[in-house]
Design a protein around this motif. Sequence first.
Motif: not given
Lengths: 578, 578
Positions: A530, A533, A536-537, A540, B509, B512, B514-517, B522
């Motif tokens: 997490v 991530n 990364e966000i 970006r 968060l 998004n 692109r997040t894998v969460v 979460l």
Amino acid sequence: LDYQHVQVPFEITLWIMLASLAKIGFHLYNKLPSVVPESCLLIFVGLIMGGIIYGLNDKSPPVMDSDIFFLYLLPPIVLDAGYFMPSRPFFENIGTILLYAVVGTIWNVFGIGFSLYGICQVKAFRLQDVSLLHNLLFGSLIAAVDPVAVLAVFEEIHVNEKLHILVFGESLLNDAVTVVLYKLFRSFCEMSTIKSVDVFAGVGKFFVVGLGGVLVGLTFGMTAAFTTRFTKDIRVIEPLFVFLYSYLSYLTAEMFHLSGIVAIIACAMGMKRYVEANISLKSHTTVKYFMKMWSSVSDTLIFIFLGVSTIGENHEWNWPYICFTVIFCLIWRALGVLVLTFFVNRFHVNTITSKDQFIIAYGGLRGAICFSLVFLLPDFHRKKLFIAATTVVILFTVFVQGMTIRPLVDLLAVKRKRESAPTVGEQIHIRFLDHLLAGIEDISGHWGQYYWKDKLEYFNSKYLQKILLREYDQPKSSIVLLYEKLERKHALELAEAGQLGHGPSHPSLLNNDRTVVTDKKLEDTLSPDVLENIQEILARNLYRIRRTGPAYSRHTLPGETEPVEHAKEILILRHKSL
Amino acid sequence: LDYQHVQVPFEITLWIMLASLAKIGFHLYNKLPSVVPESCLLIFVGLIMGGIIYGLNDKSPPVMDSDIFFLYLLPPIVLDAGYFMPSRPFFENIGTILLYAVVGTIWNVFGIGFSLYGICQVKAFRLQDVSLLHNLLFGSLIAAVDPVAVLAVFEEIHVNEKLHILVFGESLLNDAVTVVLYKLFRSFCEMSTIKSVDVFAGVGKFFVVGLGGVLVGLTFGMTAAFTTRFTKDIRVIEPLFVFLYSYLSYLTAEMFHLSGIVAIIACAMGMKRYVEANISLKSHTTVKYFMKMWSSVSDTLIFIFLGVSTIGENHEWNWPYICFTVIFCLIWRALGVLVLTFFVNRFHVNTITSKDQFIIAYGGLRGAICFSLVFLLPDFHRKKLFIAATTVVILFTVFVQGMTIRPLVDLLAVKRKRESAPTVGEQIHIRFLDHLLAGIEDISGHWGQYYWKDKLEYFNSKYLQKILLREYDQPKSSIVLLYEKLERKHALELAEAGQLGHGPSHPSLLNNDRTVVTDKKLEDTLSPDVLENIQEILARNLYRIRRTGPAYSRHTLPGETEPVEHAKEILILRHKSL
């Protein structure tokens, strides 16, 4: 129908409306403004309108009134120029600018005046009745580079900051010289004998007119800053004071025959930082917006009027005189720039290249100030010839030079305004070097710009801020103010992207006193996955912000556009978070 | 020293400066404005200044020029009033307002005119040379309630919205009646014989002047909205169009002898929603700010000039005439309100209480419009008497009524403006009922306000929006626009509290791509303890926002202040998150 009753405001409103609609019209076709400068288009609109008026009434259309120009149209443009003047490059090059503005203008005045007098001696041209004094008077009004025309053209070609400030600064500060020489020669024309005392008095007047203007401007600027200390409960009239005080400084300077342009610039530059700190954010937006709006309208009106006034029967045509005026204006300016730059370059490490010199010489546009001055000349039998010559010079510089300067800048590959922003590293180095150089100057006993800057900064923080700022006990460094501004912008962007408002932001969760979640604990609860991530966000999103800086344009407010600040934002944010 | 050259702009700037400084001065002492209305203080300043001028020059100080008043000072105030007019209560009570404005004003004019004529017949008062027509003419100028004075007082006492709009709306719309009656009687005074045709023509003129004003205003308003469709590339002149078109509507109406006040109000109300949708956020801030600023300065200047003009030798004193004028103004207004309200209450469910009636009658302040009209009277031997009577009536209403109305409102416990905001539930119910009532009216064949509102809304969304809005394919409902506005505000507040910018907000968060969460994941990673804390913070933060709404004041922009919107924000946010 009772037209007479509402005539004055009705016609003024209609003219402003016409100017605004013309502006909209040009921008509807995106290709047009990128080829032809707006000033040319507006003069063209004016020519057409003048032609229509002339055709319908069969008499010359009304000429732009010099009083209207100097009292109502010029001040908004100069105020805008002074308020948004980039102070660092201006003060860094103040010596060079003053040299161009004072010595350069005097050089041009006498050069053009004497050589035109030479032309008048040629019998074939039938100009022998134009005396030397009249030629010098004409030289004094035609020599001055016009800030309105320079601004209109240079804002579209994006040359490097130093080159821009050299031409633009000169065009603003030469006003003092022009005022003095013009008035001097005009009074000489009316005198029967000229004593040498009068000539010396003229030289003394330079300093009085220029420094007097600065003094008047600074006085009003400081008063304005002081007044905005007390507007906390009545925010809605705050913007007014910025306009009222700067206009009063202009009028007061004009009243005492000082340089109004110099006064209003000193006023705007002096009050800017204090007023900005005192007034509310919305008031500041309004001030900036209205300043841009007013100057934009004034500028449009001036060029349209210039076009309208060109049509008519005010002109006496004399080929040699008019052609030689154009030629001498070009030659003497080029020579002046060459000679003065030679001396400037001897004393500076950071020299002015020959390409830059060419653009400085070529960018010497003439405009509405010459035009208004020539109409203010006392009546004599060759006035119409002077009007014709002035008109031709203005049209030549605005159309020919104004339209070719952009291709020339491209062709010569003149150094442009840097697109990328200076990094925080550079910024810190610049600041550091400023302090270092101030110290070196102090030790070496050489009182240069850094020494004075340092002293001024000390005086400012010790005395001025305490008197002029409302919250003087919390002096915020410019970097904190910038940070706040960027935070607000960022917040707005987030809000518009819909990424906000469904709860407090992440850090507030971390820092809140009432939560039992400590940083440690949260870091434990969030898996490394997490956290990665999140990083990364972050990267970006920050990058996205950097990319959104639009290109600079005359019609936007600077705050919105400078990519410098975006980059700063990112770096400051990162710095803060570390 | 060359004062003459800069005299006009210099003196104008100084007057505006004086007005602004006076305003700052009052607000420095917070207690003063809460006891005495600002208008009284400003008249007082004017009286002192007039006294000084009179003392120094030993001649009457200059009188406020009627042209300056009607062409330059009045329009900004009316524009401000029209632009910020709450349209719902206005249109809900339009019938009552028109009744007061038209019938009420006619009642007052004839009532005051005839009873003063009666007084003139008493031989002891030595007024027999004042004819009936002159008395009616005087009645026509003294009868009209003044919007500037009403606004100045009513904005400080915070009565309920309906009461406010009744008095204020009347004061604006009675302009048409005043214009017609004043011009009618003035032309009658100059005629030798009056035919009955002239009287009927006068009645017809009511409709022409009023409806013509509306038509002119709407035409300019729609043109303004249409123009702002094309300003996307040149944002900086957007605010200009709002001012230019509304001013043109005023001037055009005045030119055709229509009601300028009605025209500018129609223009402002007509263009508002389209212009707001077309122009940028910053332009809109500037428009609102400048409107408030201009109207505030105009209003200050008017009251100061009123004070200055009072001093001097323009007056002829006649105790009975002046006293009876004041008394009749009070009596006829009170009677008029009583009678008209009796009829209004018979046809309305939501009646006007007797307390409200008292405040309506008592709030009938006279101001600068009467004052300017009395100076525009044709010269006749009793003009100075009329001037004296008008001055006394204005001073009486502004000082006595203006200063006592606040205690009276407290004493009578008149229903105030509701402090708490309507809940979203109420809002939805109001909308629902509007639609329902429109349907009922449609079925029952009774074309009431809901029917027309519905039709207008349909016409607007079907045709007008497509022509006037730039992005007509994405019509945003008002609730979405409000939401966006609140989001921006919220973002700014967060930024200022330093809770933002160190990363994207929590929900981003979650959402998004692109997040894998995923949400699920979460929720798993966060312990219930943490989640509970988040909810607590949410509740507390939202509550904090609700509490920060400051009290309403004349000198702030409405967007900043209305607590309504804060509560809305909270509920909308919650709604969205659910």
